[in-house]
Design a protein around this motif. Structure first.
Motif, PDB file in Angstrom:
ATOM      1  N   LEU A   1       1.723   2.672   9.489  1.00  0.00           N
ATOM      2  CA  LEU A   1       2.074   4.043   9.084  1.00  0.00           C
ATOM      3  C   LEU A   1       3.459   4.417   9.593  1.00  0.00           C
ATOM      4  O   LEU A   1       3.654   5.462  10.235  1.00  0.00           O
ATOM      5  CB  LEU A   1       1.013   5.024   9.599  1.00  0.00           C
ATOM      6  CG  LEU A   1      -0.414   4.782   9.104  1.00  0.00           C
ATOM      7  CD1 LEU A   1      -1.357   5.844   9.626  1.00  0.00           C
ATOM      8  CD2 LEU A   1      -0.460   4.748   7.582  1.00  0.00           C
TER       9      LEU A   1
ATOM     10  N   VAL B   1       3.156   7.669   2.246  1.00  0.00           N
ATOM     11  CA  VAL B   1       3.409   7.576   3.690  1.00  0.00           C
ATOM     12  C   VAL B   1       4.865   7.985   3.917  1.00  0.00           C
ATOM     13  O   VAL B   1       5.771   7.157   3.911  1.00  0.00           O
ATOM     14  CB  VAL B   1       3.143   6.151   4.221  1.00  0.00           C
ATOM     15  CG1 VAL B   1       3.406   6.093   5.726  1.00  0.00           C
ATOM     16  CG2 VAL B   1       1.723   5.721   3.919  1.00  0.00           C
TER      17      VAL B   1
ATOM     18  N   LEU C   1       3.157  12.522   7.199  1.00  0.00           N
ATOM     19  CA  LEU C   1       2.660  12.098   8.504  1.00  0.00           C
ATOM     20  C   LEU C   1       2.747  13.196   9.549  1.00  0.00           C
ATOM     21  O   LEU C   1       2.222  13.045  10.660  1.00  0.00           O
ATOM     22  CB  LEU C   1       3.445  10.875   8.996  1.00  0.00           C
ATOM     23  CG  LEU C   1       3.187   9.567   8.245  1.00  0.00           C
ATOM     24  CD1 LEU C   1       4.198   8.511   8.665  1.00  0.00           C
ATOM     25  CD2 LEU C   1       1.772   9.067   8.487  1.00  0.00           C
TER      26      LEU C   1
ATOM     27  N   THR D   1      -1.556  12.298   5.383  1.00  0.00           N
ATOM     28  CA  THR D   1      -1.789  10.860   5.174  1.00  0.00           C
ATOM     29  C   THR D   1      -3.076  10.409   5.856  1.00  0.00           C
ATOM     30  O   THR D   1      -3.896   9.695   5.263  1.00  0.00           O
ATOM     31  CB  THR D   1      -0.599  10.040   5.694  1.00  0.00           C
ATOM     32  OG1 THR D   1       0.557  10.353   4.924  1.00  0.00           O
ATOM     33  CG2 THR D   1      -0.879   8.546   5.579  1.00  0.00           C
TER      34      THR D   1
ATOM     35  N   LEU E   1      -0.818   1.981   0.001  1.00  0.00           N
ATOM     36  CA  LEU E   1       0.121   2.870   0.694  1.00  0.00           C
ATOM     37  C   LEU E   1       1.504   2.654   0.097  1.00  0.00           C
ATOM     38  O   LEU E   1       1.933   1.508  -0.081  1.00  0.00           O
ATOM     39  CB  LEU E   1       0.144   2.561   2.192  1.00  0.00           C
ATOM     40  CG  LEU E   1      -1.201   2.600   2.940  1.00  0.00           C
ATOM     41  CD1 LEU E   1      -0.997   2.245   4.406  1.00  0.00           C
ATOM     42  CD2 LEU E   1      -1.860   3.956   2.797  1.00  0.00           C
TER      43      LEU E   1
ATOM     44  N   THR F   1       6.014   2.893   2.741  1.00  0.00           N
ATOM     45  CA  THR F   1       5.915   2.271   4.066  1.00  0.00           C
ATOM     46  C   THR F   1       7.110   1.358   4.325  1.00  0.00           C
ATOM     47  O   THR F   1       7.755   0.864   3.387  1.00  0.00           O
ATOM     48  CB  THR F   1       4.624   1.453   4.179  1.00  0.00           C
ATOM     49  OG1 THR F   1       4.585   0.489   3.124  1.00  0.00           O
ATOM     50  CG2 THR F   1       3.407   2.355   4.074  1.00  0.00           C
TER      51      THR F   1
END
Length: 653
Positions: free
Chosen positions: A141, A37, A42, A59, A86, A89
């Motif tokens: 996210l 992430v 993203l 992602t 993930l 983050t």
């Protein structure tokens, strides 16, 4: 669970096929998705006018991939474990803890979205919420602004596998990222990541990389991941295929999501391990070890069991089978029962130990006894589905290299091995042809359709062959019809004339599981099933309609000429052939009649008289069933079975 016993197998045959628990491997798979992430992961792809262009960020596409794979595994492999981690983050969470617990401090910037476990409805709903961009998941996210430690992520994965799937036969870590050198300027962090990766390798965890390339950056594995992804140094590379690079642009018309799903599906482990570390004797004092897999298995609807609803809580009902004596209804112990076979009108009894000795033909082995050209193998010789074998290094180091050399030689010279094969300690020996297969992948998805390896193709014995009864000479179509049909076939061939089963899911199964999924996940019930086996009639008409119509016109004309020639009449309408002078009218079949006395009203001596004159077959099935029911015997089955059951009872009494 659904009953997997095939209806045509008898009790004795079914027992012979029973798996030996010492050599059977229930291969369960544990897969952990590690999804990067970061800002670049993203970022949405550049805008495009192409309708097929990718619209999701890498992602999001990776989470959608995990979501769809989880849905698939709930159906196809309900005992497998799947988790989603993930990394990178802003928030941190380890297993069942929240972001304020110790896990967030121990593994910073690692967030377990779905813990490694057998997928439940709640796990699927969580991933669906992120895919649908629900408000409660938007904060997850958000990428961290601090450097992300790959060593920390790998150590977190190590702890997850150790605590959640310590005894699984297959454990795999799928890393999805676009950073090919996450520690370019930090040698210590790079070294720590290598140590953590080696720890995973020693634990038996296989790391698979799914690299994401962007239009302005090509992912380079050699910068970092060649030192992270370990492979067995003893394993040969001839049968291996390297992973693919995935682009986030979507300019080629194939989405990133489809590529990821296809590649992950291609890395599924073989689920049905028929045997493990079987000795493969290639020559005298020359042995390697192989594993065998059942790659093709008819998929049935799985039924968990019956549920009892009248209690305080719902309970699964477990069935039990017991045997009782006919006279006193006393339970019969297992040691009191013997196997019996009929021979010459008498019964030959065997104890359990004697039955085991009858089935023992030596220890399990695959022993080559010679080689033949593949052209000598007739197409009709297949009496069972083939078994796929692959080398194993556990008992004999160097098995992979020897196996690869044999595979290359058989492939190059178009030869096949002929071998003596005992799969398990209680299995009957069979002769098999050892056939090589080259890897063949789909042109669009690049997913392997047929793996590279060797197949054990069971050959028939003399006892297995059946003589064909005399058949009528087939009616051969005229050359004109054959030539016209050839045009139709050429227009309607599958791509490269190859059937790809991955394109045709079973519509009945898919509909069944769609309903289950909708009920379990509180989704709307689908209106109708998607059936990809339905012919595409418009395309068929467009490609071959004119040829089919022309073929039909020729068929009508040729058939009319055939009728005129064989049956007479101006238009061939006198279809009923006149009987010649020497021919007699066909005799009607007369149903044999019995004496009129019902079987139920006969005593034993009268029944024996009927059996002696072979008169049981003259009675109807209902009369036979009534007699069997009156004697307390099983009244199910075909007429021949009922007759045999009555004869057996009369013989015993």
């Amino acid at each position: 669970m659904a009953d997997s016993k095939e209806p045509w197998k008898g009790e004795e045959e079914e027992e012979e096929e029973e798996l030996d628990e010492t050599s059977y491997i229930a291969q369960k798979d544990a897969v952990l998705f590690a999804i990067d992430v970061s800002e670049s992961m993203l970022a949405p792809p550049p805008p495009s006018d192409d309708k097929k262009a990718e619209k999701d960020s890498p992602t999001t596409a990776a989470i959608k991939c995990a979501y769809q794979i989880m849905q698939q595994r709930i159906i196809s492999n309900p005992k497998d474990m799947i988790g989603v981690l993930l990394f990178g983050t802003e928030q941190s969470k380890f297993q069942d803890e929240d972001e304020n617990s110790r896990g967030g401090l121990q593994y910073p910037h690692c967030y377990i979205l779905s813990d490694l476990n057998i997928p439940a409805a709640e796990d699927v709903k969580t991933l669906r919420g992120i895919v649908q961009q629900d408000d409660e998941f938007k904060d997850l996210l958000i990428p961290t602004k601090e450097p992300v430690s790959m060593s920390n992520m790998l150590f977190c994965a190590n702890q997850i596998f150790t605590t959640r799937a310590p005894n699984f036969g297959s454990r795999r870590l799928f890393i999805i990222t676009d950073k090919d050198d996450p520690h370019a300027s930090d040698k210590d962090a790079r070294s720590q990541a290598q140590v953590r990766a080696k720890d995973l390798y020693d634990l038996g965890v296989v790391i698979e990389l799914f690299p994401i390339s962007h239009p302005d950056h090509e992912f380079d594995r050699s910068k970092f991941y060649d030192d992270i992804i370990y492979r067995d140094p003893a394993a040969g590379g001839d049968l291996d295929v390297g992973p693919s690079n995935f682009r986030s642009s979507g300019s080629d018309g194939i989405s990133l999501l489809s590529n990821l799903i296809s590649d992950i599906n291609s890395k599924q482990v073989a689920k049905r391990a028929l045997f493990s570390n079987l000795p493969f004797e290639i020559g005298k004092d020359f042995t390697i070890s192989v594993k065998g897999y059942n790659l093709l298995q008819k998929q049935e609807k799985a039924r968990k069991g019956y549920v009892y609803l009248d209690g305080e809580t719902k309970q699964y009902v477990e069935g039990e089978t017991a045997k009782f004596t006919e006279d006193s209804v006393r339970p019969v112990e297992k040691i009191e029962i013997k196997k019996a076979y009929k021979f010459g009108g008498s019964q030959v009894l065997f104890s359990e130990e004697e039955m085991k000795q009858l089935k023992t033909f030596g220890s399990p082995v695959l022993r080559i006894i010679g080689f033949k050209p593949q052209s000598m193998l007739p197409f009709w010789a297949a009496i069972k589905k083939s078994t796929f074998i692959y080398p194993s290094e556990e008992h004999y180091i160097g098995s992979t290299r020897v196996f690869s050399a044999l595979w290359q030689k058989l492939t190059k010279d178009k030869k096949m091995g002929v071998a003596w094969y005992i799969a398990r300690s209680n299995a009957a020996p069979v002769l098999v042809a050892i056939l090589p297969s080259e890897e063949r992948a789909s042109d669009t998805t690049k997913v392997p359709i047929i793996p590279a390896g060797l197949w054990l193709y069971q050959l028939p014995f003399l006892d297995d062959k059946r003589d064909l009864t005399p058949q009528q000479k087939p009616l051969v179509a005229p050359d004109l019809l054959i030539d016209e049909m050839r045009k139709v076939v050429q227009q309607l061939q599958l791509p490269k004339a190859i059937y790809d089963p991955s394109k045709y899911p079973n519509p009945a199964l898919q509909w069944h599981y769609k309903i289950l999924q909708a009920l379990a996940l509180d989704e709307e019930l689908p209106d109708q099933p998607e059936d990809k086996t339905v012919p595409k009639f418009r395309q068929i008409d467009k490609r071959a309609g004119q040829y089919i119509n022309k073929w039909g016109e020729i068929l009508d004309k040729e058939f009319s000429e055939y009728q005129k020639e064989h049956y007479g009449g101006i238009d061939g309408t006198k279809l009923k052939r006149a009987r010649g002078d020497s021919e007699e009218p066909p005799k009607k079949k007369v149903k044999p009649a019995h004496s009129g006395q019902s079987l139920d009203g006969m005593n034993v001596s009268e029944l024996k008289r009927v059996v002696a004159t072979k008169g049981l077959s003259k009675y109807t099935m209902q009369e036979l069933k009534d007699l069997l029911s009156a004697k307390g015997l099983d009244a199910k089955g075909k007429k021949a079975d009922l007759v045999e059951r009555v004869e057996q009872w009369i013989e015993d009494n």
